[in-house]
Motif scaffolding. Structure first.
Motif, PDB file in Angstrom:
ATOM      1  N   ARG A   1       0.809  -1.208   0.000  1.00  0.00           N
ATOM      2  CA  ARG A   1       0.000   0.000   0.000  1.00  0.00           C
ATOM      3  C   ARG A   1       0.851   1.270   0.000  1.00  0.00           C
ATOM      4  NH1 ARG A   1      -4.968   1.769   2.201  1.00  0.00           N
ATOM      5  NH2 ARG A   1      -5.012   4.013   1.837  1.00  0.00           N
ATOM      6  N   THR A   2       1.997   1.238   0.687  1.00  0.00           N
ATOM      7  CA  THR A   2       2.851   2.437   0.721  1.00  0.00           C
ATOM      8  C   THR A   2       3.291   2.831  -0.688  1.00  0.00           C
ATOM      9  OG1 THR A   2       4.712   0.966   1.152  1.00  0.00           O
ATOM     10  CG2 THR A   2       3.751   2.093   3.061  1.00  0.00           C
ATOM     11  N   GLN A   3       3.567   1.850  -1.515  1.00  0.00           N
ATOM     12  CA  GLN A   3       3.968   2.185  -2.884  1.00  0.00           C
ATOM     13  C   GLN A   3       2.786   2.710  -3.692  1.00  0.00           C
ATOM     14  OE1 GLN A   3       6.304  -1.150  -4.415  1.00  0.00           O
ATOM     15  NE2 GLN A   3       8.144   0.015  -3.897  1.00  0.00           N
ATOM     16  N   MET A   4       1.611   2.182  -3.425  1.00  0.00           N
ATOM     17  CA  MET A   4       0.406   2.702  -4.083  1.00  0.00           C
ATOM     18  C   MET A   4       0.280   4.193  -3.788  1.00  0.00           C
ATOM     19  SD  MET A   4      -2.349   1.726  -5.838  1.00  0.00           S
ATOM     20  CE  MET A   4      -3.671   2.793  -6.433  1.00  0.00           C
ATOM     21  N   ASP A   5       0.483   4.550  -2.542  1.00  0.00           N
ATOM     22  CA  ASP A   5       0.377   5.958  -2.172  1.00  0.00           C
ATOM     23  C   ASP A   5       1.441   6.804  -2.883  1.00  0.00           C
ATOM     24  OD1 ASP A   5      -1.750   5.256  -0.554  1.00  0.00           O
ATOM     25  OD2 ASP A   5      -0.539   5.131   1.285  1.00  0.00           O
ATOM     26  N   ALA A   6       2.648   6.285  -2.949  1.00  0.00           N
ATOM     27  CA  ALA A   6       3.728   7.019  -3.614  1.00  0.00           C
ATOM     28  C   ALA A   6       3.423   7.213  -5.102  1.00  0.00           C
ATOM     29  CB  ALA A   6       5.052   6.278  -3.437  1.00  0.00           C
ATOM     30  N   LEU A   7       2.842   6.199  -5.725  1.00  0.00           N
ATOM     31  CA  LEU A   7       2.505   6.308  -7.154  1.00  0.00           C
ATOM     32  C   LEU A   7       1.471   7.405  -7.372  1.00  0.00           C
ATOM     33  CD1 LEU A   7       2.310   2.530  -8.243  1.00  0.00           C
ATOM     34  CD2 LEU A   7       4.116   4.188  -8.791  1.00  0.00           C
ATOM     35  N   LEU A   8       0.477   7.454  -6.487  1.00  0.00           N
ATOM     36  CA  LEU A   8      -0.555   8.476  -6.640  1.00  0.00           C
ATOM     37  C   LEU A   8       0.025   9.876  -6.461  1.00  0.00           C
ATOM     38  CD1 LEU A   8      -3.564   6.729  -4.831  1.00  0.00           C
ATOM     39  CD2 LEU A   8      -3.348   7.214  -7.276  1.00  0.00           C
ATOM     40  N   ASP A   9       0.978  10.019  -5.543  1.00  0.00           N
ATOM     41  CA  ASP A   9       1.628  11.323  -5.353  1.00  0.00           C
ATOM     42  C   ASP A   9       2.364  11.762  -6.626  1.00  0.00           C
ATOM     43  OD1 ASP A   9       0.705  11.329  -2.754  1.00  0.00           O
ATOM     44  OD2 ASP A   9       2.621  10.672  -1.879  1.00  0.00           O
ATOM     45  N   LEU A  10       3.123  10.839  -7.182  1.00  0.00           N
ATOM     46  CA  LEU A  10       3.881  11.145  -8.400  1.00  0.00           C
ATOM     47  C   LEU A  10       2.947  11.558  -9.533  1.00  0.00           C
ATOM     48  CD1 LEU A  10       6.604   8.447  -9.181  1.00  0.00           C
ATOM     49  CD2 LEU A  10       6.936  10.915  -8.905  1.00  0.00           C
ATOM     50  N   ALA A  11       1.877  10.790  -9.684  1.00  0.00           N
ATOM     51  CA  ALA A  11       0.944  11.036 -10.791  1.00  0.00           C
ATOM     52  C   ALA A  11       0.299  12.404 -10.661  1.00  0.00           C
ATOM     53  CB  ALA A  11      -0.130   9.944 -10.831  1.00  0.00           C
TER      54      ALA A  11
ATOM     55  N   GLU B   1     -17.937   8.206 -11.509  1.00  0.00           N
ATOM     56  CA  GLU B   1     -19.092   8.095 -12.402  1.00  0.00           C
ATOM     57  C   GLU B   1     -19.743   9.464 -12.476  1.00  0.00           C
ATOM     58  OE1 GLU B   1     -19.997   5.279 -13.924  1.00  0.00           O
ATOM     59  OE2 GLU B   1     -18.529   3.978 -12.945  1.00  0.00           O
ATOM     60  N   GLY B   2     -19.429  10.232 -13.481  1.00  0.00           N
ATOM     61  CA  GLY B   2     -20.047  11.553 -13.621  1.00  0.00           C
ATOM     62  C   GLY B   2     -19.275  12.615 -12.859  1.00  0.00           C
ATOM     63  N   ALA B   3     -19.121  12.421 -11.558  1.00  0.00           N
ATOM     64  CA  ALA B   3     -18.360  13.401 -10.778  1.00  0.00           C
ATOM     65  C   ALA B   3     -16.992  12.825 -10.448  1.00  0.00           C
ATOM     66  CB  ALA B   3     -19.101  13.730  -9.496  1.00  0.00           C
ATOM     67  N   VAL B   4     -16.025  13.700 -10.141  1.00  0.00           N
ATOM     68  CA  VAL B   4     -14.701  13.230  -9.761  1.00  0.00           C
ATOM     69  C   VAL B   4     -14.662  13.139  -8.231  1.00  0.00           C
ATOM     70  CG1 VAL B   4     -13.669  14.231 -11.802  1.00  0.00           C
ATOM     71  CG2 VAL B   4     -13.797  15.580  -9.702  1.00  0.00           C
ATOM     72  N   PHE B   5     -13.608  12.543  -7.692  1.00  0.00           N
ATOM     73  CA  PHE B   5     -13.555  12.401  -6.236  1.00  0.00           C
ATOM     74  C   PHE B   5     -12.133  12.696  -5.746  1.00  0.00           C
ATOM     75  CE2 PHE B   5     -12.646   8.299  -8.071  1.00  0.00           C
ATOM     76  CZ  PHE B   5     -11.717   7.702  -7.263  1.00  0.00           C
ATOM     77  N   PRO B   6     -12.017  13.148  -4.486  1.00  0.00           N
ATOM     78  CA  PRO B   6     -10.707  13.588  -4.009  1.00  0.00           C
ATOM     79  C   PRO B   6      -9.830  12.426  -3.526  1.00  0.00           C
ATOM     80  CG  PRO B   6     -12.349  13.973  -2.329  1.00  0.00           C
ATOM     81  CD  PRO B   6     -13.091  13.424  -3.524  1.00  0.00           C
ATOM     82  N   ARG B   7      -8.574  12.698  -3.416  1.00  0.00           N
ATOM     83  CA  ARG B   7      -7.587  11.709  -2.985  1.00  0.00           C
ATOM     84  C   ARG B   7      -7.934  11.115  -1.613  1.00  0.00           C
ATOM     85  NH1 ARG B   7      -1.964  10.814  -3.433  1.00  0.00           N
ATOM     86  NH2 ARG B   7      -1.533   9.077  -2.013  1.00  0.00           N
ATOM     87  N   THR B   8      -8.475  11.930  -0.707  1.00  0.00           N
ATOM     88  CA  THR B   8      -8.810  11.418   0.630  1.00  0.00           C
ATOM     89  C   THR B   8      -9.822  10.268   0.531  1.00  0.00           C
ATOM     90  OG1 THR B   8     -10.449  13.173   0.760  1.00  0.00           O
ATOM     91  CG2 THR B   8      -8.355  13.561   1.887  1.00  0.00           C
ATOM     92  N   GLN B   9     -10.753  10.390  -0.378  1.00  0.00           N
ATOM     93  CA  GLN B   9     -11.715   9.300  -0.527  1.00  0.00           C
ATOM     94  C   GLN B   9     -11.071   8.060  -1.148  1.00  0.00           C
ATOM     95  OE1 GLN B   9     -15.310  10.963  -2.323  1.00  0.00           O
ATOM     96  NE2 GLN B   9     -16.179  11.098  -0.269  1.00  0.00           N
ATOM     97  N   MET B  10     -10.133   8.300  -2.055  1.00  0.00           N
ATOM     98  CA  MET B  10      -9.391   7.174  -2.624  1.00  0.00           C
ATOM     99  C   MET B  10      -8.730   6.385  -1.492  1.00  0.00           C
ATOM    100  SD  MET B  10      -8.402   5.810  -5.604  1.00  0.00           S
ATOM    101  CE  MET B  10      -7.413   4.307  -5.756  1.00  0.00           C
ATOM    102  N   ASP B  11      -8.118   7.091  -0.577  1.00  0.00           N
ATOM    103  CA  ASP B  11      -7.435   6.425   0.544  1.00  0.00           C
ATOM    104  C   ASP B  11      -8.446   5.657   1.404  1.00  0.00           C
ATOM    105  OD1 ASP B  11      -5.079   7.476  -0.402  1.00  0.00           O
ATOM    106  OD2 ASP B  11      -5.072   9.182   0.962  1.00  0.00           O
ATOM    107  N   ALA B  12      -9.605   6.281   1.665  1.00  0.00           N
ATOM    108  CA  ALA B  12     -10.616   5.609   2.478  1.00  0.00           C
ATOM    109  C   ALA B  12     -11.128   4.331   1.803  1.00  0.00           C
ATOM    110  CB  ALA B  12     -11.779   6.570   2.759  1.00  0.00           C
ATOM    111  N   LEU B  13     -11.288   4.392   0.496  1.00  0.00           N
ATOM    112  CA  LEU B  13     -11.754   3.209  -0.242  1.00  0.00           C
ATOM    113  C   LEU B  13     -10.749   2.070  -0.116  1.00  0.00           C
ATOM    114  CD1 LEU B  13     -13.213   4.810  -3.519  1.00  0.00           C
ATOM    115  CD2 LEU B  13     -14.492   3.842  -1.577  1.00  0.00           C
ATOM    116  N   LEU B  14      -9.464   2.398  -0.214  1.00  0.00           N
ATOM    117  CA  LEU B  14      -8.446   1.355  -0.118  1.00  0.00           C
ATOM    118  C   LEU B  14      -8.437   0.739   1.288  1.00  0.00           C
ATOM    119  CD1 LEU B  14      -5.554   2.967  -2.205  1.00  0.00           C
ATOM    120  CD2 LEU B  14      -6.934   0.958  -2.817  1.00  0.00           C
ATOM    121  N   ASP B  15      -8.660   1.551   2.297  1.00  0.00           N
ATOM    122  CA  ASP B  15      -8.712   1.022   3.664  1.00  0.00           C
ATOM    123  C   ASP B  15      -9.858   0.026   3.826  1.00  0.00           C
ATOM    124  OD1 ASP B  15      -6.578   2.630   4.335  1.00  0.00           O
ATOM    125  OD2 ASP B  15      -7.800   4.200   5.269  1.00  0.00           O
ATOM    126  N   LEU B  16     -11.030   0.437   3.344  1.00  0.00           N
ATOM    127  CA  LEU B  16     -12.209  -0.440   3.430  1.00  0.00           C
ATOM    128  C   LEU B  16     -11.965  -1.770   2.721  1.00  0.00           C
ATOM    129  CD1 LEU B  16     -15.532   1.468   2.648  1.00  0.00           C
ATOM    130  CD2 LEU B  16     -14.957   0.185   4.706  1.00  0.00           C
TER     131      LEU B  16
END
Lengths: 242, 242, 242, 242, 242, 242
Positions: C214-224, E208-223
């Motif tokens: 997961r740490t690398q996933m986060d780093a990739l998103l930062d770079l992108a 889907e239609g709307a974009v979403f912020p990085r914080t939500q991306m992180d929350a989705l990965l945690d779930l």
């Protein structure tokens, strides 16, 4: 009574022609050919080996494929793969390009390898099949030069240059190199493929709606002969500069 | 130095031609055309209505399809449907047949109906596309006669007869109506479509391996003109007798 | 231990990017995008009307198609139509391009018309799907500007810019914008699509053979995120200059 | 209450049958079979070798294909290749023809070669699949005679004659050999394939809308048995005369 | 403001999951996976040998195919073969399943054999691709156990378990394992594939239609991480019981 | 001399049959039918409207599709879509299923709606087409009951029950309901479709390699009649319990 040409050319005048070599660096040989507003990306790819029916003969093969980018014409043209089949016109054109190029290649001297010619139309304003042949010849020469440079061939299997031009009868007058606006209202048109030495490779003449007399057929062939000579000179310059 | 023809014909002699009308009674018009050993079943079917892109124009349409029975050549030829696509050669030929017939039909006078021409090769010994055009014209005339008899048309939309013949250069000599054995070793060949009044509809000339000079092109056109005149006479007799 | 990149870039450095607008004059909008040696022809075509399932809703549609010219990769890639079907990878990519662009278009404001995006790869050196999205956005803006100029739209239905970039883990190190040589030996790679305002549209991350933490996933998103900001600046300049 | 048959035949009377051998000279064996207005071109082609799954077994193979010329029915039937797939009915029929012929061929004795049976319907007036089997058997015998004459086979792998006939229930009455007008209003129909020695190869009986009792099934089989005996006599005469 | 979930689950709660092993006895390995109302038949078939491009490498191959039974969704979905092509969504999904499984298989240790994974959706209520991966892993383990039992493999080439789960943002709230009713109104969703050791195999997140912020991306990965751990426990139990 | 059956049954004994209703809850009607080791998922879906050729007639339509899951047979069977076409056998079977069901449905009473029957083989051990018909009838009854419950139909358009069974000649002995092991070495086999009232819908009898006499045909029909009566009783019980 004949009328002026839409772009002010004389009946026997070509549109401006440019040949940009090396347009697709990933290909063994390539050229972007522009004839007026018509532009075609031409590439030659080389594959070791030949199709099954030719294996073991010691002879090479050359085949061509032709396509149009969807946006190349005014209104978007669906991709072949979306319609599920190669359209009849494209099939005819790619067979013509293949025959035109094979006419100047010594396939025995090529050895058991296949040259793939690809012609993809970027913008279409009439004469795409003829432009394709002109550009494909240049791409082929460049690919062959590469084979020689790599030591795979000792000398070129290409016997001489080949080019093609369209001619047609518009308002009763034979004219050279029709753009789309003229082509769509021509009474007849012809695509002529000839070599640098003046040999005929292919003549495809077709009436559109009305038939035309033999005397006009002869006039069309005269015009084409002159146009092809100019086209071959342009090819020579492009290859000299590359 | 020229050599005798395999079947003893003179360079300008047609193979024996027969046209059997009404060969397919279920069709609106039909003919079995035989040119030497080449035999083609030609039918014309009439359908009220036109394709979508032509609807509401008041104009008719004519289109052609061409196929070879699997056993028509010496070794069995796979059906298009087994290979999953129409082969390129058949596609080219059926487009040629369609253009040839449309050149002599007044589509406005036909009204919003479609004529389907079908040419199915029973036995192939060279010249199948030209034989198809010759037979298709006869089938078309018979179908039109039927429409007139049924009161659907007042007079024929067919302007004049159309026929086609192949010519080629064999052993340096221009020859009329090549059978397969000659065609396969010709240096060049051409298919010429002309009307009863001598108008050119289509010329498709192609070198095979070697190129050919303009003088031979002219000689081929002369030969074809004479051959087509004979072919049109045979059509006239077949239609007179039907 | 990380190794130097083949082309000397730092891990967070993009390849040189150029966007040539108006590359295909026959299209409503077009751009040639070059990202290092990867070059893609992007066009936007506009068609009045929408597919059947959307008719009468008052909403527009945008769809994308993606193809590779046969010579775009080192060894010739067969055309889809020759293989009889769209290959799975192309299908995935064109669906991605469509979703990416639709994410920034207000389809209600577009009205009942369809925008066709076409992305044709001229030369492929990694990152073709991301380059396609970057170029397609520019083509779309130009096509919309045309609709406004023609009075068909009052204001732009495009909400903001969208761009995409690839990132990957090579030799254990997260890197931006992989060229083919790096991509083919990456342990993982991701394609990230984001808008000018930093909203995520799409993330597609994939391990190749090995999994990644997961740490690398986060780093990739930062770079992108950083790379996309630069890409959007380049788009702005290209559109400003056009 | 039963009604007279449209063509005045008795319930157990066949339509006139003719078998013209050698109709397609390019085929190894061929026959034109006419049963009333139904006419089918049947050919047998021989190819050295067998499909991959059978290679090395020492056994031969026989397969059949069936098609209808577009004009063979009253209204034009689109070609399979135009519709993009073999229609379900044709597929069923060609599988039936193949099974029928294989039932009388000793494939071991044929050796590793393939016989292709092609049945192309020229005019269709009911019973085309049965007519196809009858004609295909004759074509097969002629092809085998050719193999023997060429010294490729010592004796015939064909064990006995095979033929087929349709039967049906019309107005409650079992009838032999239905033409189209009767077939289209039959309550049930059956296609029966039997050999010269009276062995059953295939029975395909189908109700159309209503079901039918076992007693009628028995009556249909009785009628078919008598009809097939006559058909086999006609085959014998055609082969004797060829 | 977030709303209760339609089925009363908490945001981080999976639907009930069952894995029935041996559901298709004719397959080398099989499982019926049910995640709520979504049910998928998963099988693993083993074929000696590998595709041509891999032959002679000593390495095995694993590939996946995915389909939906026509009645699996509320309204009938036409079969791919009736529409003539694999639909784009199915193509994407089967490529994903293949990559997910290959990520945990040591293809060298598999030897030159091919594992075919087939996932056929019986009923679809969201999350079919993730359910497919979960069931396919179980089918794969069972097939491998069979190979070991037959002495074809000494030890398992499967390195660890793999599973997948969908997550999404609904009413602004990140939620685990969306059923169709939630999925169709989600602002974003993601499919995440991870292994038992917590390594990421694949992340596919899409707005889907709307974009979403990085914080939500992180929350989705945690779930997703938590959900996958539970799924892997269910797999372990199913395999232990089989 | 006849031999014992592999599974110990008497010649006139069915394999165990079970019918599980409601197996696919997303379908309007469904059943999982098991006949010995053969299992088929059968669904009936209802669509308002009919195909174009039937529109405006006030009559309904019923059509069937049949497929095999790839792992349903011992060795994996490629999907139709991967091979690019519906295989001939599947095409034949789905046409048979459609005719069988239409024979007991009053299509006038159904109104302008279409019933889609889908039969997907889960495991195949002989007799899949007959099992499909038996299960499809149950699915159809359940779908019709739903239409009545929803007030879309006042009474059932299904006239009576229909079922099917295979019979064959093994070691000279007529036997009921062949499993694969027997079917593959049968001298002849037949599929018989009959209704609850004993009416014949379809008989398809085929010799395999050797022909068979009329007396055996009669014996096969006797056996099938008895087997179908039992099958219809099982259907009645399943529907009663559902």
């Amino acid at each position: 009574m004949s009328t002026p040409r839409p772009d002010g050319r004389t009946p026997s005048q070509l549109r401006p022609v440019t040949l940009t070599t090396g347009f697709v660096p990933t290909a063994a040989g390539s050229a972007l050919v522009a004839v007026g507003e018509t532009r075609v990306i031409c590439t030659a790819s080389v594959e070791e080996g030949v199709p099954g029916w030719r294996r073991g003969t010691g002879k090479g093969w050359l085949t061509a494929e032709y396509g149009m980018l969807p946006a190349s014409t005014g209104s978007r043209k669906a991709r072949d793969i979306s319609r599920g089949k190669l359209d009849g016109r494209s099939s005819e054109i790619q067979r013509l390009i293949g025959r035109a190029l094979r006419a100047v290649v010594d396939l025995d001297a090529l050895g058991e390898r296949t040259v793939w010619i690809d012609c993809d139309v970027l913008t279409a304003d009439g004469g795409t099949r003829c432009a394709s042949i002109c550009g494909a010849y240049v791409a082929l020469e460049l690919a062959v030069a590469g084979l020689i440079a790599q030591g795979k061939l000792e000398r070129s299997p290409v016997r001489e240059a080949v080019a093609a031009i369209s001619v047609g009868i518009v308002d009763g007058e034979p004219r050279l190199d029709l753009a789309y606006a003229e082509d769509s209202r021509a009474d007849a048109d012809a695509n002529v493929v000839m070599t640098a030495s003046g040999g005929i490779v292919e003549v495809q003449a077709s009436a559109e709606g009305a038939v035309f007399p033999r005397t006009q057929m002869d006039a069309l062939l005269d015009l084409a002969t002159a146009g092809i000579a100019q086209m071959i000179e342009t090819q020579r310059e492009a290859l000299g500069a590359s």
